[in-house]
Design an enzyme around this catalytic site. Structure first.
Site, PDB file in Angstrom:
ATOM      1  N   CYS A  27       0.952  -1.226   0.122  1.00  0.00           N
ATOM      2  CA  CYS A  27      -0.033  -0.022   0.077  1.00  0.00           C
ATOM      3  C   CYS A  27       0.653   1.270  -0.062  1.00  0.00           C
ATOM      4  CB  CYS A  27      -0.633  -0.029   1.145  1.00  0.00           C
ATOM      5  SG  CYS A  27      -1.595  -1.650   1.489  1.00  0.00           S
TER       6      CYS A  27
HETATM    7  N1  GLN Z   1      -0.885  -6.735   4.326  1.00  0.00           N
HETATM    8  C1  GLN Z   1      -1.725  -5.549   4.260  1.00  0.00           C
HETATM    9  C2  GLN Z   1      -3.180  -5.844   3.465  1.00  0.00           C
HETATM   10  O1  GLN Z   1      -3.371  -6.787   3.076  1.00  0.00           O
HETATM   11  C3  GLN Z   1      -0.858  -4.501   3.376  1.00  0.00           C
HETATM   12  C4  GLN Z   1      -0.956  -4.421   2.025  1.00  0.00           C
HETATM   13  C5  GLN Z   1       0.124  -3.610   1.406  1.00  0.00           C
HETATM   14  O2  GLN Z   1       0.784  -3.071   1.831  1.00  0.00           O
HETATM   15  N2  GLN Z   1      -0.189  -3.620   0.046  1.00  0.00           N
HETATM   16  O3  GLN Z   1      -3.661  -4.767   3.601  1.00  0.00           O
END
Ligand code: GLN
Length: 234
Positions: free
Chosen positions: A2
Site C-alpha cells: 500500500c
Molecule cells: N498486508 C496488508 C493488506 O493486505 C497491507 C498490504 C500492502 O501493503 N499492500 O492490507
C-alpha cells in the site's frame, strides 16, 4: 504494498494533503511511482486526523478505491488538521477486503498504517484487532506495547518472519513514528511541519529518502532517524 502518508505541523486541509499534489495519494492509488509490490491501490483507503477539542482521532475509511469517493473529495477542502495519517490499500493475497481492513487502524489513542505483509502465524495472539488482516493484527500488537516499542516490535516480528515487510507509520497526535523494513519512505521538512510518505507526492528536491531498516521519529522540534538493524546481543 500500500501507500501511506502522515503530516505533523500547521493545520492543512485533507484535500491539500491527500488529493491535490501532482503525485498525491489519490494519484498513487492508480499510478504509484515507487511501489515494489502490486500495481494499483484500489482495495480501499482511509484517513485519520485530530481536531481541536476532541481527544480521539476522527477516521474516514472505505473498502472502495479513493478515486470513486466523490463525497470525500467534496468535504476534504473543508477538513483541516495538524496531525493526519492516510493510506490507500492494495490487499495482500488471502486478506479480507472490507472497510475495517483499511488503514489507519486505531485503539482510540493511536493511528497506525502498514505497508507490507507478515505471516499471521508468527504473531502472538492479540485482543481487539479491527480485522483479521495482517496489518490490523500488527497494529493491535503496537497498541498493546506502546508507540515507544514500535521499533522493537518490528525487529522482533522481522526475526520471526524473515520475509516480512514492515513499513509502519503511527501517531498519537503529538509525534509521528515510522519504520522502514522492506519498502520505501521519504521525508519532507517544511517551515510549517513535516510530512512522511511512502513516496514523494511531488518533485520538490527537499524530499529525502529514508534508508531501509530505520526508525523515524518526528516531533514539533525535529526529525530523528536511527538504524533498526543494529546487531544486538541475543
Ligand atoms: N498486508 C496488508 C493488506 O493486505 C497491507 C498490504 C500492502 O501493503 N499492500 O492490507
Amino acid at each position: 504494498m500500500c501507500r501511506h502518508l502522515a503530516w505533523l505541523g500547521r493545520p492543512r486541509t485533507l484535500a491539500e494533503l491527500v488529493l491535490e499534489p501532482p503525485s498525491s495519494l489519490l494519484v498513487q492509488s492508480w499510478a504509484p511511482r515507487r511501489q515494489r509490490h502490486g500495481t494499483v491501490n484500489a482495495d480501499g483507503w482511509g484517513v485519520g486526523f485530530w481536531t481541536p477539542g476532541r481527544a480521539e482521532p476522527a477516521r474516514w475509511r472505505s473498502a472502495r478505491p479513493l478515486w470513486t469517493d466523490a463525497s470525500f473529495a467534496s468535504v476534504a477542502p473543508s477538513l483541516s488538521s495538524g496531525c493526519v495519517v492516510a493510506a490507500v490499500r492494495s490487499a495482500t493475497v488471502g486478506m479480507p477486503i472490507e472497510e475495517s481492513a483499511a488503514a489507519p487502524f486505531t485503539d482510540g489513542r493511536v493511528l497506525l498504517s502498514h505497508n507490507g505483509r507478515v505471516d499471521r502465524a508468527v504473531l502472538p495472539p492479540v485482543r481487539d484487532a479491527e480485522s483479521t488482516v495482517d496489518s490490523a493484527l500488527l497494529a493491535s500488537l503496537v497498541f498493546a506495547r506502546g508507540l515507544d516499542a514500535m521499533g522493537d516490535v518490528v525487529r522482533e516480528v522481522g526475526r520471526l518472519d524473515p520475509g516480512a515487510r514492515l513499513n509502519l507509520l503511527a501517531t498519537d497526535g503529538a509525534r509521528l513514528v515510522a519504520t522502514t523494513w522492506g519498502d520505501t519512505l521519504s521525508i519532507l521538512g517544511t517551515p510549517d511541519g513535516t510530512a512522511l510518505a511512502s513516496e514523494p507526492w511531488d518533485d520538490d528536491p527537499a524530499w529525502t529518502d529514508v534508508p531501509d531498516r530505520s526508525l523515524v521519529v518526528v516531533t514539533p522540534d525535529g526529525v530523528a532517524v536511527t538504524p533498526l538493524d543494529r546487531s544486538e546481543p541475543e
